[in-house]
Write an enzyme that holds these catalytic residues in place. Sequence first.
Site, short mmCIF file in Angstrom:
data_model
loop_
_atom_site.label_atom_id
_atom_site.label_comp_id
_atom_site.label_asym_id
_atom_site.label_seq_id
_atom_site.Cartn_x
_atom_site.Cartn_y
_atom_site.Cartn_z
N GLY A 1 117.18 -23.29 88.09
CA GLY A 1 118.11 -24.29 87.59
C GLY A 1 117.36 -25.36 86.80
N CYS A 2 118.07 -26.07 85.94
CA CYS A 2 117.41 -27.09 85.12
C CYS A 2 116.88 -28.23 85.98
CB CYS A 2 118.34 -27.61 84.02
SG CYS A 2 119.93 -28.25 84.60
N TYR A 3 117.69 -28.75 86.91
CA TYR A 3 117.22 -29.82 87.78
C TYR A 3 116.03 -29.38 88.65
CZ TYR A 3 121.29 -32.88 86.85
OH TYR A 3 122.23 -33.71 86.29
N GLU B 1 116.91 -34.27 80.09
CA GLU B 1 116.99 -34.46 81.53
C GLU B 1 115.79 -35.28 82.01
OE1 GLU B 1 118.95 -31.34 83.92
OE2 GLU B 1 116.92 -31.04 84.68
#
Length: 335
Positions: free
Chosen positions: A146-148, A238
């Site tokens: 996942g990106c996070y 992000e």
Amino acid sequence: MVKVGVVGASGYTGLELVKMLITHPGFDLTYLATTQGDTMIESLHPSLEGVITLPVEKADVSGVLKHCDLVFLALPHKASMGFAKSLIENGLKVVDLSADYRLELDTYEAHYCEHEDKEHLDEAVYALIEYYREELKGTNLAAGPGCYPTATLLGILPFIPYIDTSSPLFVDAKSGVSGAGKKLSETTHFVTVNDNIFAYNPLKHRHAPEIAEKIEKIHGAKVHVNFVPHLIPATRGELVSVYATLKADIDPMIVLKEAYANDPFIRIREKPVDIKSTSGTHFCDIYAAKNGNALFVSSAIDNLLRGASSQALAAANLMCGYEEGMGIPTIAYVP
């Protein structure tokens, strides 16, 4: 040339894959598909008019097997594993951008749904490049993080041996709206997001167990993760800040520089990081500081690229025997 395809070409991550694959020196983009099909890529994404013309088919396993040596699945969770199963059984190389192969079975089923392809789950290699580089070279199934979790893990993993793991990690994460995907919702409506910032799913987001699981797998340490994501009025980017308690007297910047000395896409910054400097690139910028035994680590990535599509491409490069950085974007969208 390795023949590759993208299933799920209509979304933001699918578009980013197409943009990179068009000029990739080792991959030949031969197949594009969506759930509907029956269109052209330049109609689906008008920004590609005059750049590429290629039909977009209705997603079909036989079509992928006919046209591809490797396929990227830019599909939602559950839809991906149902499609991937037959491809894996036929020996095709698969890079999955969904959550379907990135977690242990118990973790996945506790936070998503019943898994439909349990027999191939153990074959998947978690595509956090800096920590699974060698494993990716020998697999036919890569599972994109996942990106996070990507931004969080790249920032905090070098410090796990030096922190008090009996104290929880606190993760404050902020993402551009593209991280929510292309489908409109109330929280991603312009009127909601513009001139605004807010937390969503605080302490309950399903990326928290992913972060905790990978820390345990890589370092053997059980850590409780308190994860709070926020939506910010930006298209992409992000910023993740992690707070932990140190049990050893260290220089955080030395720890980072030693940990990533041989990783070309990790940039250790002397000042706090920002999202603009990584936007449009595969870089992860990291900064760290301490105050007594309090540790602060901050990392920035492009959520669509390092958080999804360029990390998937780097994994595909390794799976096919290419250099990790082949075709990977490095020039930021600045100003």
